[in-house]
Scaffold this active site. Structure first.
Site, short mmCIF file in Angstrom:
data_model
loop_
_atom_site.label_atom_id
_atom_site.label_comp_id
_atom_site.label_asym_id
_atom_site.label_seq_id
_atom_site.Cartn_x
_atom_site.Cartn_y
_atom_site.Cartn_z
N CYS A 50 0.82 -1.22 0.00
CA CYS A 50 0.00 0.00 0.00
C CYS A 50 0.85 1.27 0.00
CB CYS A 50 -0.95 0.01 1.19
SG CYS A 50 -0.13 -0.10 2.79
N ASP A 115 4.75 -4.51 11.36
CA ASP A 115 4.87 -5.97 11.46
C ASP A 115 4.45 -6.69 10.18
OD1 ASP A 115 5.86 -6.09 14.04
OD2 ASP A 115 3.88 -5.97 14.94
N ASN A 190 -12.73 -7.69 2.63
CA ASN A 190 -12.53 -8.81 3.55
C ASN A 190 -11.14 -9.41 3.41
OD1 ASN A 190 -13.17 -12.16 3.91
ND2 ASN A 190 -13.83 -10.76 5.52
#
Length: 412
Positions: A50, A115, A190
């Protein structure tokens, strides 16, 4: 080292530029396949998250030095490199190695100590391997970086502290004074980020619903405490929601200005876009009473990290950088080591032939044992030769191994 990378990330490029270079899984797979056709390139790995897209290549031929990793990535995306050259960071050789070591730990992430990055790096390597685009140079480099990152994570970066994008979202809401407890929340998507975001909102006391496409219902994992609505009904659900988070990998907007207009209620709605490319059409942020945040909103909530942690992490990573550099330099001597080991194995097996005849073995058993002895002796010899990397200066490797090879050849 014939290793190059060109990357575009949050440090130089705003979200509207980064999303131009975002790549879906199918795009990455195609680009990896195409990399195998580029003269001079023997290995390629593409990291697409991202907040960054990076194009890594390695090669052996002289022409490798002329290759432009940024131009290769732009060509794959159908973008003119000259328009975006200023947004790229290009690294080569040891600088690239050092950067990857820190990147894999989360030291170069928008959210310090992230992480998720180590999993994303692993996924990038697995994808390159699956497309036949991974050579030994990048295979060992990324494997070493991942190993080093695990060591840092276990010893330095506050074990057990959640540094994910979802946790940063929670921090952003806290900083902006946006209460979640008791609020109606909708999470669109999701995937991994969507599930983490939903779980974070539940933890903060939100009444959370998550969208789900019907064809994915059987394989979906729904975080505890979340309700499910059909993705197709997301606009109908908007008026009842106080907070909306969108986190998909869709190349299209999940919320458009045209369809969302008139569904925002009386105001006071918060929208958070965790996707690259963006899920929520930016113009929605101009609606009355709507507060829209995207990935660049996290700049002010990320921690720069404790200087002592950075120093401790780099001290650990230095060992892995040196280990890789030694492997890279020594690999040209691997054929010599194999040859020395082969001669040693053959000689050992030959010396024991007479001894073996004293034992009640049939021909097949004796030959099997001789082969096992030969293999074991070769393996021990190779291990001793490789041990030179640890205790001998690189300039002494060549004369030492050449001397051993001459001696081994005399054993014939």
């Amino acid at each position: 080292m014939k290793i190059k990378m060109a990357g575009i990330d949050y440090q130089k490029a705003p979200v509207e530029v980064r999303e131009q270079f975002s790549m879906t899984v199918s795009m990455v797979e195609r680009a990896l396949q195409e990399s195998r056709k580029i003269p001079g390139v023997t290995g390629c790995v593409i990291i697409s998250t991202c907040n960054r897209t990076e194009y890594w290549i390695s090669g052996e031929e002289e022409g490798f030095g002329d290759l432009d990793a940024a131009a290769l990535l732009c060509r794959e995306k159908g973008i003119e490199v000259s328009e975006y050259r200023g947004y790229f960071t290009v690294r080569e050789g040891k600088e690239a190695v050092h950067y990857l070591m820190e990147l894999s730990c989360g030291l170069r992430s928008q959210i310090f100590g992230d992480d998720q990055i180590i999993t994303q790096v692993k996924r990038a390597v697995d994808m390159a391997r699956g497309q036949g685009a991974l050579d030994s140079v990048l295979e060992i480099l990324f494997r070493t970086a991942i190993t080093g990152a695990k060591k840092v994570k276990s010893r330095v970066l506050l074990v057990g502290v959640d540094r994910s994008v979802a946790a940063a979202m929670g921090n952003l809401l806290l900083r902006e004074g946006i209460a979640v407890s008791g609020k109606r929340c909708l999470v669109i998507g999701n995937g991994e980020i969507g599930r983490l975001a939903a779980a974070e909102l539940v933890r903060l006391g939100g009444r959370v619903s998550m969208t789900l496409r019907q064809y994915k219902a059987k394989e979906a994992v729904i975080p505890a405490g979340c309700h499910v609505i059909d993705y197709q009904n997301r606009y109908e659900a908007l008026p009842d929601m106080d907070l909306v988070v969108s986190a998909t990998v869709s190349p299209h907007y999940t919320l458009t200005k045209e369809q969302a207009e008139g569904k925002m209620g009386a105001g006071g709605k918060v929208l958070i876009d965790l996707a690259i490319p963006r899920d929520i059409e930016p113009e929605i942020g101009s609606f009355f009473g709507v507060r829209l945040f995207d990935m660049d909103s996290f700049d002010s909530v990320k921690s720069e990290g404790d200087r002592r942690q950075m120093e401790a992490a780099d001290a650990i990573l230095q060992k892995y950088e040196m280990e890789y550099e030694q492997w890279y330099t020594f690999r040209e001597y691997v054929p010599v080591v194999k040859e020395i080991a082969r001669f040693a194995g053959l000689d050992t097996a030959a010396r024991l032939k007479k001894e073996l005849k004293q034992y009640p073995l049939d021909r097949e058993e004796r030959e099997t044992l001789e082969k096992a002895i030969e293999k074991a002796a070769a393996k021990v010899t190779a291990k001793l030769c490789y041990g030179l990397r640890e205790d001998m200066e690189p300039e002494l490797w060549k004369p030492c191994l050449e001397g051993l090879l001459r001696s081994a050849r005399e054993l014939e």
